[in-house]
Design an enzyme around this catalytic site. Structure first.
Site, PDB file in Angstrom:
ATOM      1  CG  ASP A  98     -11.014  -2.975  -0.992  1.00 25.55           C
ATOM      2  OD1 ASP A  98     -10.275  -3.951  -1.215  1.00 25.55           O
ATOM      3  OD2 ASP A  98     -10.678  -1.801  -1.208  1.00 25.55           O
ATOM      4  CG  ASP A 131      -1.953  -1.072   1.214  1.00 26.55           C
ATOM      5  OD1 ASP A 131      -2.210  -1.608   0.116  1.00 26.55           O
ATOM      6  OD2 ASP A 131      -2.514  -1.382   2.275  1.00 26.55           O
TER       7      ASP A 131
END
Length: 255
Positions: A130, A11
């Protein structure tokens, strides 16, 4: 049986690797290029880079970062975050990425999956999902991931996975948001529900803390690959250690 893949995930925000818990409280984890070289040396099968601030900030993924990574590693890598068009996909692929991951843009325009698959081939298109649990056996899709926790869409995660596969996605990257960053294990029920609903590979993401969790995602969750971040970034385990653990338990991996 095909070898199961171990995929470190990065990330990235402001050019640095960060990691949070349930998409919140981000902290620094290092330089993406240095970590990429390390994981390649350890035997990672692929890498995934997600520019987690790109979609919330309404900008493209950082091209320079993609070029730097492509210059340094030789294993396949996927780039996501802020990819909103076929042109964005082209730029990332020409900059050195092997695949592109789309989430927010795909939910807003599902046809983007089909257009990308037609232009570049399904093998280049990864749809990231997600999802948060909203009831037993039911999960809701979230978009605009990254710090802040994202935005609920009302979409059922399993139904959206089916649609994405039908539109031409080559893989699904499934993150259980309730587990993400907790190091307490993947959302096995979510992973399995989606893996059983589609015929394309599913990558389990969110919650790895120990090699056992990766084994569970493959053996019980029916994942084709496992994604992990903090377990590697903070030195808890190496890619090699995870692969040896899996091999000892009969999981086919490339050593």
């Amino acid at each position: 049986m095909l070898a199961k893949r171990i995929i470190p995930c990065f990330d990235v925000a402001q050019g640095r690797v960060v990691k949070g818990v349930r998409f919140l409280d981000l902290r620094d984890a290092g330089d993406p290029v240095e970590l990429a070289r390390l994981y390649e040396a350890e035997g990672a099968d692929e890498l995934v880079f997600l520019d987690i601030k790109a979609s919330p900030e309404g900008r493209r993924t950082a091209v320079k970062m993609v070029e730097r990574i492509a210059d340094q590693i030789f294993i396949p890598f996927t780039v996501g975050g802020g990819i909103r068009s076929v042109e964005d996909m082209r730029i990332m692929l020409e900059s050195g990425a092997d695949k592109v991951a789309i989430n927010t843009a795909a939910v807003g325009d599902p046809g983007l999956i089909a257009r990308g698959a037609e232009k570049f081939g399904s093998q280049c298109i990864v749809v990231a999902i997600d999802a948060k649990r909203v009831a037993p056996g039911r999960w809701e899709v979230y978009i605009y991931g990254g710090e802040g926790g994202g935005k609920a869409t009302g979409l059922d995660a399993v139904e959206w996975a089916r649609q994405a596969a039908e539109l031409g996605a080559g893989e699904l990257l499934v993150t259980g948001m309730d587990a993400d960053g907790t190091r307490q294990g993947y959302d096995i029920a979510l992973t399995r529900a989606i893996a059983e609903a589609v015929t394309i590979p599913v990558i389990a993401s969110g919650g790895a803390g120990y090699p056992q969790h990766m084994y569970e995602a493959i053996a019980e969750g029916k994942a084709d690959a496992v994604l992990a971040a903090s377990i590697f970034h903070y030195g808890h385990f190496t890619v090699r250690q995870v692969k040896e653990y899996l091999r000892e338990r009969g999981v086919p991996v490339r050593l």
